[in-house]
Design a protein around this motif. Structure first.
Motif: not given
Length: 260
Positions: A215, A90, A97-98, A93
Motif C-alpha cells: 500500500v 497507508i 490499495a484502498t 494509497s
C-alpha cells in the motif's frame, strides 16, 4: 445480519482544500475534515435495514487519526460499533490499495452486507465498491436509488438517463447507494451522547496481514505529477444601455463568446 458501512473521511468542501507540497497528495491532516456527504446515504441505508430487522451496523474507515471523526458521525447517527484502520504506511494509497485494505478488514469483520456511498467528495472515482466485491468474491449491486432487503435478497432500483433498472442479489454482497436513496438523518442529542460509549477498534496493517509495501504512495498505480492553483476569477463585463445600444452589445458579447 452484520452490516458494515465503508465511510471515508474527506476534507471539508467548504474549507481550504489543498495538496501536500512534498508529494502532491491530498492534505487530510492539516485541514478541516468530515464524513463524506455521499457516505451519509450509505449509513442511513444501513440504519434503515437495521431498524426493519435484526442487524448490527459497524462503521469502517481507513485514514489518519482525524478519520476517527467519520466513525464518530456514523455512531452518532445510530451505528453500533466502529473500526478505524490506522497506519502511517497507508498514506498515499490509491483506489487499488484502498480496496485491498477494506477487503481484508471486511473479511475479518465477516460482513453479510457491505454498504458504500456512490463515490467520495474528494476523489470521486466510484470504483472501490466494485474492486472490493471482486477481492471478496461477492456479488455487487451498485448505485441504488432505492433499496429493499427481504430476507437474504437485496433489491435496488438504479436510475439511468433514459430508464431505470431493477437489480437484485443474495447476501452476502456489496451494495452502493446514490444520493437519491434516502434523506440522511441528523444525529440527535441522545445519539451523540450514546456514541461516546460505543466500541471503536483501531487496527493496523499488521492486524490485517498486509505488508507495508503493498500500500502507500510507492505502490500506487496513479500519481499526481503537477498541481496548479485555480486562477482568481476575473472581473465580469458590464453592459450599459445609456444610448440604447445595450441590447446589441449584449448580443455581440454572447455571440463572440459562443454562448448563443
Amino acid at each position: 445480519m452484520k452490516i458494515v458501512v465503508c465511510a471515508k473521511f474527506v476534507p471539508d468542501a467548504t474549507a481550504d482544500r489543498r495538496f501536500r507540497p512534498e508529494d502532491s497528495t491530498v492534505d487530510r491532516a492539516g485541514v478541516d475534515g468530515l464524513l463524506s456527504e455521499l457516505d451519509e446515504y450509505a449509513v442511513e441505508t444501513a440504519l434503515t435495514v437495521k431498524e426493519a430487522g435484526d442487524a448490527e451496523v459497524t462503521i469502517l474507515t481507513v485514514g489518519p487519526e482525524q478519520a476517527a471523526d467519520a466513525v464518530k458521525k456514523g455512531l452518532q447517527m445510530g451505528a453500533d460499533a466502529g473500526v478505524h484502520v490506522l497506519d502511517d504506511a497507508i498514506h498515499g494509497s490509491d483506489a487499488v490499495a484502498t480496496s485491498l485494505i477494506l477487503s481484508k478488514a471486511l473479511a475479518k469483520l465477516e460482513a453479510d452486507l457491505v454498504v458504500f456511498g456512490m463515490g467520495s467528495t474528494d476523489g470521486g472515482m466510484g470504483v472501490v465498491p466494485a474492486m472490493v466485491s471482486e477481492r471478496l468474491g461477492l456479488p455487487a449491486v451498485t448505485l441504488g436509488s432505492e433499496v429493499t432487503v427481504e430476507g437474504q435478497t437485496v433489491r435496488i432500483r438504479r436510475d439511468g438517463d433514459t430508464a431505470s433498472d431493477t437489480i437484485e442479489g443474495t447476501l452476502p454482497l456489496v451494495l452502493s447507494v446514490s444520493d437519491q436513496a434516502n434523506e440522511p438523518r441528523y444525529p440527535s442529542f441522545k445519539g451523540i451522547m450514546a456514541a461516546k460509549k460505543k466500541p471503536v477498534e483501531t487496527w493496523s496493517l499488521a492486524d490485517l496481514e498486509i505488508a507495508p509495501d503493498q500500500v502507500g504512495g510507492a505502490s500506487a498505480w496513479t500519481e499526481v505529477v503537477e498541481v496548479t492553483a485555480r486562477p482568481p476569477r476575473s472581473a465580469g463585463t458590464i453592459v450599459t444601455d445609456d444610448n440604447g445600444s445595450g441590447a446589441a452589445e449584449l448580443v455581440e458579447f454572447l455571440s463572440t463568446n459562443k454562448f448563443l
